[in-house]
Design an enzyme around this catalytic site. Structure first.
Site, PDB file in Angstrom:
ATOM      1  N   ARG A   1       0.850  -1.162  -0.095  1.00  0.00           N
ATOM      2  CA  ARG A   1       0.142  -0.004   0.014  1.00  0.00           C
ATOM      3  C   ARG A   1       0.829   1.390  -0.050  1.00  0.00           C
ATOM      4  O   ARG A   1       0.330   2.264  -0.666  1.00  0.00           O
ATOM      5  CB  ARG A   1      -1.154  -0.007   1.166  1.00  0.00           C
ATOM      6  CG  ARG A   1      -1.808   1.454   1.264  1.00  0.00           C
ATOM      7  CD  ARG A   1      -3.107   1.146   2.152  1.00  0.00           C
ATOM      8  NE  ARG A   1      -3.091   0.395   3.311  1.00  0.00           N
ATOM      9  CZ  ARG A   1      -2.313   0.642   4.326  1.00  0.00           C
ATOM     10  NH1 ARG A   1      -1.753   1.671   4.490  1.00  0.00           N
ATOM     11  NH2 ARG A   1      -2.388  -0.091   5.442  1.00  0.00           N
TER      12      ARG A   1
ATOM     13  N   TYR B   1     -16.857  17.695 -14.736  1.00  0.00           N
ATOM     14  CA  TYR B   1     -17.201  16.257 -14.649  1.00  0.00           C
ATOM     15  C   TYR B   1     -18.356  15.879 -13.270  1.00  0.00           C
ATOM     16  O   TYR B   1     -17.892  16.357 -12.235  1.00  0.00           O
ATOM     17  CB  TYR B   1     -16.169  15.253 -14.420  1.00  0.00           C
ATOM     18  CG  TYR B   1     -16.369  13.962 -14.202  1.00  0.00           C
ATOM     19  CD1 TYR B   1     -17.037  13.208 -14.965  1.00  0.00           C
ATOM     20  CD2 TYR B   1     -15.873  13.394 -12.830  1.00  0.00           C
ATOM     21  CE1 TYR B   1     -17.507  11.990 -14.573  1.00  0.00           C
ATOM     22  CE2 TYR B   1     -16.364  12.059 -12.569  1.00  0.00           C
ATOM     23  CZ  TYR B   1     -17.104  11.347 -13.463  1.00  0.00           C
ATOM     24  OH  TYR B   1     -17.269   9.894 -13.218  1.00  0.00           O
TER      25      TYR B   1
ATOM     26  N   ASP C   1      -7.652  19.770 -13.176  1.00  0.00           N
ATOM     27  CA  ASP C   1      -8.103  18.458 -13.744  1.00  0.00           C
ATOM     28  C   ASP C   1      -7.677  18.518 -15.366  1.00  0.00           C
ATOM     29  O   ASP C   1      -8.438  19.004 -16.127  1.00  0.00           O
ATOM     30  CB  ASP C   1      -9.414  18.166 -13.732  1.00  0.00           C
ATOM     31  CG  ASP C   1      -9.949  16.731 -14.242  1.00  0.00           C
ATOM     32  OD1 ASP C   1      -9.281  16.178 -14.939  1.00  0.00           O
ATOM     33  OD2 ASP C   1     -11.121  16.331 -13.827  1.00  0.00           O
TER      34      ASP C   1
ATOM     35  N   LYS D   1      -8.417   7.518 -18.760  1.00  0.00           N
ATOM     36  CA  LYS D   1      -9.020   7.946 -20.253  1.00  0.00           C
ATOM     37  C   LYS D   1      -7.894   7.998 -21.015  1.00  0.00           C
ATOM     38  O   LYS D   1      -7.220   7.014 -21.396  1.00  0.00           O
ATOM     39  CB  LYS D   1      -9.694   9.409 -19.991  1.00  0.00           C
ATOM     40  CG  LYS D   1     -10.718   9.483 -18.802  1.00  0.00           C
ATOM     41  CD  LYS D   1     -11.842   8.783 -19.040  1.00  0.00           C
ATOM     42  CE  LYS D   1     -12.730   8.411 -18.151  1.00  0.00           C
ATOM     43  NZ  LYS D   1     -12.938   9.211 -16.998  1.00  0.00           N
TER      44      LYS D   1
HETATM   45  C1  LIG Z   1     -12.769  15.084 -16.313  1.00  0.00           C
HETATM   46  C2  LIG Z   1     -12.935  13.999 -15.660  1.00  0.00           C
HETATM   47  N1  LIG Z   1     -12.389  14.140 -14.102  1.00  0.00           N
HETATM   48  C3  LIG Z   1     -12.471  12.941 -13.454  1.00  0.00           C
HETATM   49  C4  LIG Z   1     -12.881  11.729 -13.962  1.00  0.00           C
HETATM   50  C5  LIG Z   1     -13.045  10.591 -12.671  1.00  0.00           C
HETATM   51  O1  LIG Z   1     -12.133   9.770 -13.106  1.00  0.00           O
HETATM   52  P1  LIG Z   1     -12.511   8.226 -12.618  1.00  0.00           P
HETATM   53  O2  LIG Z   1     -13.659   7.676 -13.381  1.00  0.00           O
HETATM   54  O3  LIG Z   1     -11.393   7.330 -13.361  1.00  0.00           O
HETATM   55  O4  LIG Z   1     -12.474   7.890 -11.286  1.00  0.00           O
HETATM   56  C6  LIG Z   1     -13.522  11.819 -14.977  1.00  0.00           C
HETATM   57  C7  LIG Z   1     -14.235  10.414 -15.246  1.00  0.00           C
HETATM   58  O5  LIG Z   1     -15.278  10.508 -16.117  1.00  0.00           O
HETATM   59  C8  LIG Z   1     -13.527  13.004 -15.895  1.00  0.00           C
HETATM   60  O6  LIG Z   1     -14.014  12.855 -17.129  1.00  0.00           O
END
Ligand SMILES: Cc1ncc(COP(=O)(O)O)c(C=O)c1O
Length: 379
Positions: free
Chosen positions: A46, A98, A170, A195
């Protein structure tokens, strides 16, 4: 090193025990110690894992940062950043982002006394107005999911520095190939590695990259204390994905451009959201801070009924109807019922996210085939 070399070499040291050119998947939970406290730098998985370590080094390299940390998902990475805060602290965040980030902020962290203030960050004056003595973090997403709004990272970094607050960006939609927020003054870059970094729709993972050693220590402490770490197999997959990120992104951008222009010329299509259009309100900023405009596009139809949008989303053959984005294969998505369903309808509509909005994650297939698929579905 130029970008292509950097992405291929990032974190790729031959394995010290065997010389294996690819980082092995160290599928272990613990490490044998010679004597209590005498170990090879790895105690318990971990806290440390060699596959994760190689990935974390790679993440730092590709974001032009000093330190990378990998998490079990993108939201776990976001969760770690918010855990830097105390009750009473305030966060300024983009009103259009998101849905899962919004859900984490409102449904999990608000009850612990952290205050979230949402605004349209594309106008940096809006951010400035919300700054108080309690502002500890500014959370940006640019381009935003799904409306492709662009915020000037450098301008917000100036505000965050004046306020002595952290700026976290982000960077999932742009990927490190198109945008490097640390170079624009951000303190932390966050990714849903699920992604573009992974790139093949086969892993859930998140990442944080930063330059400040103290900040790295605090976030590492949260990572090991809260335990949202990715498994070694998943780290291996993201390491492999990073090696072709530049090639994939080039094709995502080419296909994205082709489809955005085709959609705009289609008489049945109403609005097309893509930051590469010269009349997109964020075009100048996008051109300044991004190396390309990416393969994420949202659009509405002139016949705005949900039934019509549903018909299109159910008729494509190459664009698969699914959540997520950034994989080699094209996906089509209905934000209102899928990725952004956790945002209350009135909030969504207020922020411009219509019920009939369709989002595309344009993959790296042949662009003409993708256009034909959309042409058949839109009719
Ligand atoms: C812009 C964005 N940030 C964060 C996330 C969250 O990521 P995860 O699904 O890997 O937890 C997503 C998921 O779609 C996203 O599109």
């Amino acid at each position: 090193m130029k970008i292509a070399t950097k992405f291929i070499r990032a974190g790729a040291e031959p394995d010290p025990s065997t010389g294996a050119i690819m980082t092995p998947i160290y599928q272990t939970s613990t490490y044998v110690q010679e004597a209590p406290g005498k170990n090879k730098g790895f105690e318990y998985a971990r806290s440390q894992n060699p596959t994760r370590k190689a990935l974390e080094e790679a993440l730092a390299v590709i974001e032009n940062g000093k330190y990378g940390l990998a998490f079990s998902s993108g939201v776990a990475a976001t969760d770690a950043v918010i855990k830097l805060l105390q009750p009473g602290d305030e966060v300024i965040a983009a009103s259009d982002m998101y849905g899962g980030t919004y859900r984490l902020f409102t449904k999990i962290f608000e009850k612990f006394g952290i205050k979230f203030l949402y605004t349209d960050t594309t106008n940096v004056e809006n951010v400035k107005k919300l700054i108080t003595a309690n502002t500890k973090l500014i959370w940006l997403e640019t381009p935003t999911n799904p409306l492709m709004n662009i915020t000037d990272i450098a301008a917000v970094a100036t505000i965050s520095k004046e306020a002595n607050a952290l700026l976290c960006v982000d960077n999932t939609f742009a990927s490190p190939y198109l945008q490097n927020p640390l170079e624009l003054g951000a303190d932390i870059v966050m990714h849903s590695s699920t992604k573009y970094l992974g790139g093949h729709s086969d892993v859930i993972q998140g990442a944080l990259v930063m330059n400040d050693a103290d900040l790295r220590e605090k976030l590492y402490f949260i990572q090991k204390s809260c335990g949202a770490v990715p498994g070694p197999m998943d780290c291996f997959l993201v390491l492999r994905g990073i090696k072709t990120l530049h090639l994939r992104m080039q094709q995502h951008c080419l296909n994205g451009e082709k489809i955005a222009h085709w959609l705009r010329a289609n008489p049945k299509v109403d609005k097309v959201y893509w930051p590469g259009f010269e009349d997109h309100p964020g075009f100048a900023v996008a051109r300044k801070q991004m190396r390309g405009f990416g393969g994420m596009i949202s659009f509405t139809l002139k016949d705005e009924s949900i039934a019509n949008a549903t018909k299109v989303m159910s008729s494509t053959k190459l664009f698969s109807l699914a959540e997520s984005l950034g994989g080699v294969e094209s996906l089509i998505n209905h934000p209102a019922s899928m990725t952004h369903a956790s945002i209350p309808r009135e909030e969504r509509i207020k922020n411009g996210l219509a019920d009939s909005l369709i989002r595309l994650s344009v993959g790296i297939e042949d662009g003409d085939d993708l256009v034909e698929d959309l042409a058949n579905a839109i009719g």
